[in-house]
Enzyme design. Sequence first.
Site, short mmCIF file in Angstrom:
data_model
loop_
_atom_site.label_atom_id
_atom_site.label_comp_id
_atom_site.label_asym_id
_atom_site.label_seq_id
_atom_site.Cartn_x
_atom_site.Cartn_y
_atom_site.Cartn_z
N ASP A 1 9.16 2.84 -0.12
CA ASP A 1 8.13 3.48 0.70
C ASP A 1 8.40 3.08 2.15
O ASP A 1 8.07 1.98 2.58
CB ASP A 1 6.74 3.02 0.23
CG ASP A 1 5.63 3.68 1.04
OD1 ASP A 1 5.92 4.19 2.15
OD2 ASP A 1 4.48 3.66 0.58
N TYR B 1 0.85 -1.19 0.00
CA TYR B 1 0.00 0.00 0.00
C TYR B 1 0.88 1.24 0.00
O TYR B 1 1.86 1.30 0.76
CB TYR B 1 -0.89 0.00 1.25
CG TYR B 1 -1.83 1.19 1.35
CD1 TYR B 1 -2.90 1.34 0.46
CD2 TYR B 1 -1.66 2.17 2.34
CE1 TYR B 1 -3.76 2.43 0.55
CE2 TYR B 1 -2.53 3.25 2.43
CZ TYR B 1 -3.57 3.38 1.54
OH TYR B 1 -4.43 4.46 1.63
N LYS C 1 4.21 9.21 8.81
CA LYS C 1 4.00 8.70 10.17
C LYS C 1 5.00 9.26 11.20
O LYS C 1 4.81 10.37 11.67
CB LYS C 1 3.98 7.18 10.15
CG LYS C 1 2.85 6.67 9.20
CD LYS C 1 2.47 5.26 9.43
CE LYS C 1 1.55 4.72 8.36
NZ LYS C 1 0.18 4.53 8.72
N1 PMP Z 1 2.67 4.10 2.45
C1 PMP Z 1 2.58 3.17 3.41
C2 PMP Z 1 3.57 2.06 3.45
C3 PMP Z 1 1.57 3.25 4.37
O1 PMP Z 1 1.47 2.30 5.31
C4 PMP Z 1 0.64 4.32 4.30
C5 PMP Z 1 -0.49 4.47 5.29
N2 PMP Z 1 -0.71 3.48 6.17
C6 PMP Z 1 0.78 5.27 3.29
C7 PMP Z 1 1.82 5.12 2.38
C8 PMP Z 1 -0.15 6.41 3.17
O2 PMP Z 1 0.06 7.31 4.20
P1 PMP Z 1 -1.10 8.31 4.69
O3 PMP Z 1 -2.15 7.46 5.30
O4 PMP Z 1 -0.38 9.22 5.64
O5 PMP Z 1 -1.58 9.03 3.48
#
Ligand code: PMP
Length: 434
Positions: free
Chosen positions: A240, A145, A268
Amino acid sequence: MIKFTNSERAFEEAQKVIPGGVNSPVRAFKSVGGKPIFMASGQAAYITDIDGNRYLDFVCSWGPLILGHADPRVVSAIKQAAEHGTSFGAPTEGETLLVKQVIKMFPSIELLRLVSSGTEAAMSALRVARGFTGKNRVVKFAGCYHGHADSFLVAAGSGALTLGVPDSKGVTPGSAGDTLIAHFNDLGSVEDLFRKHGSEIAAIIVEPVAANMGVIAPNQGFLQGLREIATRYKAVLIFDEVITGFRLAKGGAQELFSIQADLTVLGKIIGGGLPVGAFGGRRDIMQCIAPIGPVYQAGTLSGNPLAVAAGLATLKLIDTEPNFHKSLDEKASVLEHGLIEQAEKIGVKATINRVGSLMTVFFNHEKNILNFKSAMQSNTIQYKVFFIAALNNGIYFAPSQFEAAFVSAAHSYDDIEKAISASKAAFEAVAALQ
Ligand code: PMP
């Protein structure tokens, strides 16, 4: 049985004006049934809901709260910043300090741009990779994701294992078609895509440790293989590290696995519980961004002073506290082994995947859960029963089988022992199903 009267009432009200009553779908508890619990406060490793129920928290806001809730050092940094004004739409020195701190921790990053969420960061990283390479397509892994930008809402379905099909209404076939799906821990699937479409692929994007299909570690050589393929085909390798960054080591998965990405996506922890995301990496790539380059990217609240203050306070503590990650990982290891022991004693077949302070209890007979397909074999009914029984015993795990449990520095060994004893009742509830 604990009571959720106030949460139920709050959920009724919320549903009248907010789609599904929540501002992010996983909060709705759909995959574990029941109704969401509304929170009132958090302190260290504990959260309290609006009915006064207190839980030991292993969600930790889905990762940002590596220091636990309302850490006094972070709260004080936010208060101080707020007293000087909450936003200017003009540069502030704090932004440079935060970026310098990130660059110190992530050697692969030469230039970094701050944004307000992980979604924005991943979306922008892909745009700059496209601008830099002049190519359009992206290789993404099934089950990973990267936020909810159109290009990433694509996963492999049966019969559509290579060419992307939209995973959400509203994503155009055009966007989805530029996304090619490979399989985590399967370099052959990546080679195949590059053999067919190599000249069109701008980037490979990967969660170096997958944490959005449950936690799945990369096999030895997998990340190095991606590095090699990306270099060979002149594609940008994007890690990511929204979840893994600052958590698995100061320099995230890149430090843990001794590998350098071309671009890194962060979120985060970098905001210490306030909205921050960031993307950065090689100078030659990042120089493509406006105002010095042709790739447009912007944000009214990017580098917000409160968020930057919270992030900087958090990163500095992680960077300077002796053995920060060693002690975090040791606590997580005690939890992992305690949970395994309970499950075995009770005769429940569960597999725990753990990398550092991230772990998932899969209700799955497979010993090696290595990719999306094997993760999907998990018994979600069993997870649901486990989750509810844990909740009734004061432990808040993720309300979905396919998420991580997060251990924070605020969890004490007593807290970990408490979670292990409470898990007995939760595994017994699962055993009662069989
Ligand atoms: N990349 C990863 C690996 C994530 O786990 C998340 C959210 N859990 C995101 C991107 C997206 O981040 P956000 O919810 O702050 O938009």
